[in-house]
Design a protein around this motif. Structure first.
Motif, PDB file in Angstrom:
ATOM      1  N   ALA A 183       0.835  -1.199   0.000  1.00 50.31           N
ATOM      2  CA  ALA A 183       0.000   0.000   0.000  1.00 50.31           C
ATOM      3  C   ALA A 183       0.873   1.253   0.000  1.00 50.31           C
ATOM      4  CB  ALA A 183      -0.923  -0.008   1.210  1.00 50.31           C
ATOM      5  N   HIS A 184       1.980   1.223   0.754  1.00 44.51           N
ATOM      6  CA  HIS A 184       2.800   2.440   0.825  1.00 44.51           C
ATOM      7  C   HIS A 184       3.506   2.741  -0.493  1.00 44.51           C
ATOM      8  CE1 HIS A 184       6.248  -0.361   1.880  1.00 44.51           C
ATOM      9  NE2 HIS A 184       6.874   0.500   1.087  1.00 44.51           N
ATOM     10  N   ALA A 185       3.565   1.778  -1.408  1.00 42.01           N
ATOM     11  CA  ALA A 185       4.204   2.012  -2.706  1.00 42.01           C
ATOM     12  C   ALA A 185       3.301   2.777  -3.661  1.00 42.01           C
ATOM     13  CB  ALA A 185       4.616   0.690  -3.344  1.00 42.01           C
ATOM     14  N   VAL A 186       1.978   2.709  -3.431  1.00 45.02           N
ATOM     15  CA  VAL A 186       1.036   3.375  -4.352  1.00 45.02           C
ATOM     16  C   VAL A 186       0.073   4.299  -3.615  1.00 45.02           C
ATOM     17  CG1 VAL A 186       1.147   1.539  -6.071  1.00 45.02           C
ATOM     18  CG2 VAL A 186      -0.532   1.389  -4.229  1.00 45.02           C
ATOM     19  N   ALA A 187       0.262   4.481  -2.314  1.00 46.40           N
ATOM     20  CA  ALA A 187      -0.648   5.334  -1.544  1.00 46.40           C
ATOM     21  C   ALA A 187      -0.663   6.746  -2.118  1.00 46.40           C
ATOM     22  CB  ALA A 187      -0.218   5.372  -0.077  1.00 46.40           C
ATOM     23  N   GLY A 188      -1.854   7.252  -2.397  1.00 44.57           N
ATOM     24  CA  GLY A 188      -1.993   8.582  -2.961  1.00 44.57           C
ATOM     25  C   GLY A 188      -2.218   8.579  -4.456  1.00 44.57           C
ATOM     26  N   PHE A 189      -2.270   7.384  -5.063  1.00 39.39           N
ATOM     27  CA  PHE A 189      -2.419   7.314  -6.510  1.00 39.39           C
ATOM     28  C   PHE A 189      -3.430   6.224  -6.877  1.00 39.39           C
ATOM     29  CE2 PHE A 189       1.883   8.554  -5.431  1.00 39.39           C
ATOM     30  CZ  PHE A 189       2.033   9.748  -6.111  1.00 39.39           C
ATOM     31  N   THR A 190      -4.135   6.503  -7.940  1.00 40.23           N
ATOM     32  CA  THR A 190      -5.011   5.478  -8.495  1.00 40.23           C
ATOM     33  C   THR A 190      -4.500   4.986  -9.835  1.00 40.23           C
ATOM     34  OG1 THR A 190      -6.391   7.181  -9.515  1.00 40.23           O
ATOM     35  CG2 THR A 190      -7.080   6.356  -7.355  1.00 40.23           C
ATOM     36  N   ASP A 191      -3.750   5.839 -10.528  1.00 37.15           N
ATOM     37  CA  ASP A 191      -3.186   5.472 -11.821  1.00 37.15           C
ATOM     38  C   ASP A 191      -1.665   5.351 -11.685  1.00 37.15           C
ATOM     39  OD1 ASP A 191      -5.539   7.769 -13.128  1.00 37.15           O
ATOM     40  OD2 ASP A 191      -5.695   5.581 -13.180  1.00 37.15           O
ATOM     41  N   VAL A 193       2.136   3.229 -13.355  1.00 36.50           N
ATOM     42  CA  VAL A 193       2.773   2.581 -14.495  1.00 36.50           C
ATOM     43  C   VAL A 193       3.399   1.280 -14.005  1.00 36.50           C
ATOM     44  CG1 VAL A 193       4.612   2.732 -16.210  1.00 36.50           C
ATOM     45  CG2 VAL A 193       3.221   4.746 -15.694  1.00 36.50           C
ATOM     46  N   VAL A 194       3.170   0.191 -14.749  1.00 39.30           N
ATOM     47  CA  VAL A 194       3.706  -1.121 -14.388  1.00 39.30           C
ATOM     48  C   VAL A 194       4.639  -1.571 -15.506  1.00 39.30           C
ATOM     49  CG1 VAL A 194       3.167  -3.505 -13.777  1.00 39.30           C
ATOM     50  CG2 VAL A 194       1.604  -1.661 -13.107  1.00 39.30           C
ATOM     51  N   ARG A 195       5.895  -1.783 -15.147  1.00 37.47           N
ATOM     52  CA  ARG A 195       6.914  -2.130 -16.143  1.00 37.47           C
ATOM     53  C   ARG A 195       7.285  -3.606 -16.001  1.00 37.47           C
ATOM     54  NH1 ARG A 195      12.052   1.624 -16.245  1.00 37.47           N
ATOM     55  NH2 ARG A 195      10.538   2.938 -17.347  1.00 37.47           N
ATOM     56  N   ASN A 196       7.301  -4.323 -17.130  1.00 35.66           N
ATOM     57  CA  ASN A 196       7.680  -5.749 -17.078  1.00 35.66           C
ATOM     58  C   ASN A 196       9.176  -5.930 -17.260  1.00 35.66           C
ATOM     59  OD1 ASN A 196       8.231  -5.499 -19.817  1.00 35.66           O
ATOM     60  ND2 ASN A 196       6.364  -6.550 -20.490  1.00 35.66           N
ATOM     61  N   ILE A 197       9.614  -7.183 -17.274  1.00 39.39           N
ATOM     62  CA  ILE A 197      11.046  -7.479 -17.315  1.00 39.39           C
ATOM     63  C   ILE A 197      11.691  -7.033 -18.617  1.00 39.39           C
ATOM     64  CG2 ILE A 197      10.740  -9.803 -18.269  1.00 39.39           C
ATOM     65  CD1 ILE A 197      13.037 -10.702 -16.442  1.00 39.39           C
ATOM     66  N   ASN A 198      10.927  -6.879 -19.671  1.00 37.01           N
ATOM     67  CA  ASN A 198      11.451  -6.452 -20.963  1.00 37.01           C
ATOM     68  C   ASN A 198      11.503  -4.933 -21.106  1.00 37.01           C
ATOM     69  OD1 ASN A 198      11.717  -9.144 -21.869  1.00 37.01           O
ATOM     70  ND2 ASN A 198       9.538  -9.192 -22.368  1.00 37.01           N
ATOM     71  N   GLY A 199      11.159  -4.223 -20.008  1.00 44.34           N
ATOM     72  CA  GLY A 199      11.201  -2.770 -20.040  1.00 44.34           C
ATOM     73  C   GLY A 199       9.971  -2.124 -20.654  1.00 44.34           C
ATOM     74  N   GLN A 200       8.936  -2.913 -20.902  1.00 47.77           N
ATOM     75  CA  GLN A 200       7.705  -2.361 -21.491  1.00 47.77           C
ATOM     76  C   GLN A 200       6.794  -1.828 -20.384  1.00 47.77           C
ATOM     77  OE1 GLN A 200       6.636  -6.082 -23.414  1.00 47.77           O
ATOM     78  NE2 GLN A 200       7.165  -5.249 -25.425  1.00 47.77           N
ATOM     79  N   ASP A 201       6.298  -0.632 -20.569  1.00 45.79           N
ATOM     80  CA  ASP A 201       5.430   0.022 -19.582  1.00 45.79           C
ATOM     81  C   ASP A 201       3.959  -0.158 -19.946  1.00 45.79           C
ATOM     82  OD1 ASP A 201       7.655   2.891 -19.152  1.00 45.79           O
ATOM     83  OD2 ASP A 201       7.682   0.890 -18.267  1.00 45.79           O
ATOM     84  N   HIS A 202       3.147  -0.425 -18.925  1.00 48.90           N
ATOM     85  CA  HIS A 202       1.708  -0.593 -19.127  1.00 48.90           C
ATOM     86  C   HIS A 202       0.954   0.197 -18.054  1.00 48.90           C
ATOM     87  CE1 HIS A 202       2.418  -3.891 -21.971  1.00 48.90           C
ATOM     88  NE2 HIS A 202       3.342  -4.317 -21.117  1.00 48.90           N
ATOM     89  N   PRO A 203      -0.160   0.790 -18.424  1.00 50.84           N
ATOM     90  CA  PRO A 203      -0.951   1.516 -17.420  1.00 50.84           C
ATOM     91  C   PRO A 203      -1.636   0.553 -16.461  1.00 50.84           C
ATOM     92  CG  PRO A 203      -2.104   1.467 -19.524  1.00 50.84           C
ATOM     93  CD  PRO A 203      -0.748   0.878 -19.775  1.00 50.84           C
ATOM     94  N   GLY A 204      -1.707   0.964 -15.195  1.00 50.75           N
ATOM     95  CA  GLY A 204      -2.374   0.155 -14.186  1.00 50.75           C
ATOM     96  C   GLY A 204      -3.250   1.021 -13.308  1.00 50.75           C
ATOM     97  N   THR A 205      -4.277   0.410 -12.733  1.00 50.94           N
ATOM     98  CA  THR A 205      -5.214   1.126 -11.870  1.00 50.94           C
ATOM     99  C   THR A 205      -5.308   0.431 -10.523  1.00 50.94           C
ATOM    100  OG1 THR A 205      -6.528   1.796 -13.795  1.00 50.94           O
ATOM    101  CG2 THR A 205      -7.579   1.954 -11.629  1.00 50.94           C
ATOM    102  N   VAL A 206      -5.168   1.212  -9.452  1.00 46.61           N
ATOM    103  CA  VAL A 206      -5.277   0.639  -8.108  1.00 46.61           C
ATOM    104  C   VAL A 206      -6.749   0.307  -7.854  1.00 46.61           C
ATOM    105  CG1 VAL A 206      -4.919   1.015  -5.646  1.00 46.61           C
ATOM    106  CG2 VAL A 206      -3.294   1.960  -7.304  1.00 46.61           C
ATOM    107  N   VAL A 207      -7.045  -0.967  -7.586  1.00 44.76           N
ATOM    108  CA  VAL A 207      -8.428  -1.406  -7.376  1.00 44.76           C
ATOM    109  C   VAL A 207      -8.634  -1.978  -5.966  1.00 44.76           C
ATOM    110  CG1 VAL A 207      -8.835  -1.864  -9.819  1.00 44.76           C
ATOM    111  CG2 VAL A 207      -7.912  -3.679  -8.355  1.00 44.76           C
ATOM    112  N   GLY A 208      -7.582  -1.927  -5.158  1.00 43.53           N
ATOM    113  CA  GLY A 208      -7.711  -2.390  -3.782  1.00 43.53           C
ATOM    114  C   GLY A 208      -6.544  -1.873  -2.968  1.00 43.53           C
ATOM    115  N   ILE A 209      -6.839  -1.345  -1.783  1.00 43.19           N
ATOM    116  CA  ILE A 209      -5.777  -0.826  -0.928  1.00 43.19           C
ATOM    117  C   ILE A 209      -6.282  -0.783   0.506  1.00 43.19           C
ATOM    118  CG2 ILE A 209      -6.400   1.606  -1.185  1.00 43.19           C
ATOM    119  CD1 ILE A 209      -3.334   2.187  -1.329  1.00 43.19           C
TER     120      ILE A 209
END
Length: 486
Positions: A183-191, A193-209
């Motif tokens: 929770a402390h890694a995303v506290a204060g944000f709903t949107d 960015v989630v990056r995979n091992i290949n360095g590709q970024d994808h949008p993510g939404t916080v749906v539980g905290i």
């Protein structure tokens, strides 16, 4: 009639010698008994020939053998044998068993099959006891995997979580694209960015905290349909070897080995941490939300959350089994953006999510740090050695600047040595000096390793290397060049 003992002539028909008293009937009796004996033997052999096809018939035909024995006994018993003749009677009795072998043979033929049947029954019993279910516990034991395979498989589903406030780590929890983090890694944000091992970024939404337990859940549409990491639903014992994965100190998607050194630890800070695991595997800021994996089974046993950096760093991980129900609830019933925002004060100045003119005023300037640079070089050496051992460029590629000269050079070298039986044992790594510039850093090292070539010959190799390190906007380090000075 002449006495065969004293030679005296006696009258015809006399039974005893008139001179010495010896029985004159003895020889005749013996001859008669011998004739009777021969008759009995012939009769027995005849019966054996007729009844050899059936044990029962042989038993029935054995009865006629008995009358000759009775006749012999009848003849012997009435004779008033004197004491001197007793040995001869015993000698005659010993001759009678000549009949017995035939009788005994017939009786024992069917009995000979009994031990065979008993032995067969015993054998069957032994066969039945060869693989009883109670002797097959190994089939139900958890499947064991090689550590390198666990790291390689897990890293595909471990991510870097990026916000305008910093970065953390996370891992895939469900095949609906749900990613677990702190929770402390995303506290204060709903949107985010989630990056995979290949360095590709994808949008993510916080749906539980949660504002009590330090856990959160992010939905990433791009990850839907991917099988998640397997979760351990039971408590893990102290002493278990573990692997901590995440992106500590700007080192994206790294792994560190260690052991679970304590359980039932409690902390009460911004969040409540109860019955959490203590580990000695290295974690650092940026590891938060990454998985703690059992090094034997590959199952996720915890969520890396805290670190005490005084002296030898000590890490803490929230047991996965204790948070599974809450995370599963968010998967089926996700929270709304308003519900997520309402939990933290940071949203007090945020005037709705439809205010597109809102901008964050946060200093995200990243700087090189000597301690982090030293640790990064140590990690790079570890993963480079793993790539050489496994003959797989995968383990080191994410620590190199993509498609750079050194990236392609190491890739080609690992491909060239594959299958030749070469071995590398790294024995020395000393940091000789660090130079920090505005856009890069230089790290000088003294290294040594033992090498077995394709011919099977071992040699000691010593190198003085210069690493050029660059950093991206999120603080991740990458090797852009390596110069060998032998």
């Amino acid at each position: 009639m002449t006495c065969n003992k004293c030679g005296k002539e006696n009258e015809e028909g006399a039974k005893f010698c008139k001179d010495c008293g010896n029985s004159l009937m003895q020889r005749r009796s013996k001859k008669q008994k011998k004739r009777n004996l021969m008759y009995a033997i012939v009769l027995v052999l005849t019966l054996l020939g007729v009844g050899i096809g059936s044990a029962q018939l042989m038993e029935d035909e054995a009865e006629p053998v008995e009358p000759p024995k009775e006749e012999l006994t009848a003849e012997i018993e009435p004779e008033p044998e004197p004491e001197p003749e007793a040995p001869e009677v015993e000698e005659e009795t010993e001759e009678e068993p000549a009949i017995e072998p035939g009788v005994v043979e017939k009786v024992e033929e069917p009995e000979e099959t009994v031990p065979a049947e008993e032995e067969t029954a015993g054998t069957v019993t032994k066969v039945e006891n060869v693989v009883p279910p109670s002797e097959q516990p190994e089939k139900v034991e958890p499947k064991k995997k090689e550590k390198t395979a666990i790291i390689k498989e897990s890293q595909q589903k471990v991510y870097t979580i990026l916000t305008e406030g910093g970065q953390g780590s996370g891992f895939l929890f469900s095949n609906t694209g749900m990613v677990v983090t702190n929770a402390h890694a995303v506290a204060g944000f709903t949107d985010v960015v989630v990056r995979n091992i290949n360095g590709q970024d994808h949008p993510g939404t916080v749906v539980g905290i949660s504002d009590e337990s330090d856990i959160a859940l992010i939905h990433v549409e791009a990850f839907e349909g991917i099988e998640p990491l397997e979760v351990e639903m039971e408590a893990t014992d102290v002493g278990t070897e573990v692997i901590a994965l995440g992106s500590p100190a700007g080192m994206e998607n790294t792994a560190s080995m260690g052991y679970l050194t304590g359980i039932d630890r409690d902390f009460y800070q911004e969040f409540t941490y109860e019955d959490i695991y203590q580990i000695d595997a290295k974690i650092a800021p940026g590891s938060s939300g990454g998985p703690l994996v059992d090094a034997t089974t590959g199952k996720v046993i915890g969520i890396n959350s805290l670190v005490i950096e005084e002296g030898d760093s000590i890490g803490f991980s929230i047991p996965m089994y204790s948070m599974h129900d809450q995370l599963s609830q968010w998967v089926t019933a996700p929270m709304s953006a308003e519900e997520v925002a309402a939990l933290f004060q940071v949203y007090d100045d945020f005037n709705g999510y439809e205010d597109e003119e809102y901008e964050y005023d946060i200093d995200l300037e990243m700087k090189f740090d000597e301690t982090n640079l030293s640790e990064f070089i140590g990690d790079f050496r570890y993963y480079y050695e793993t790539s050489l051992k496994e003959e797989d460029f995968f383990y080191v590629q994410n620590l190199l600047v993509y498609e750079s000269e050194i990236y392609n050079g190491i890739s080609e070298y690992i491909t060239d040595i594959a299958g030749q039986g070469m071995e590398f044992n790294f024995t020395q790594l000393d940091i000789a000096g660090i130079e920090i510039f505005e856009d890069h850093a230089i790290v000088h090292t003294e290294e040594a390793f033992d090498q077995k070539n394709a011919a099977g010959e071992w040699s000691v190799q010593e190198r003085n290397k210069t690493y050029t390190i660059v950093m991206d906007e999120y603080g991740f380090y990458y090797v852009s060049d390596i110069v060998n000075k032998e």
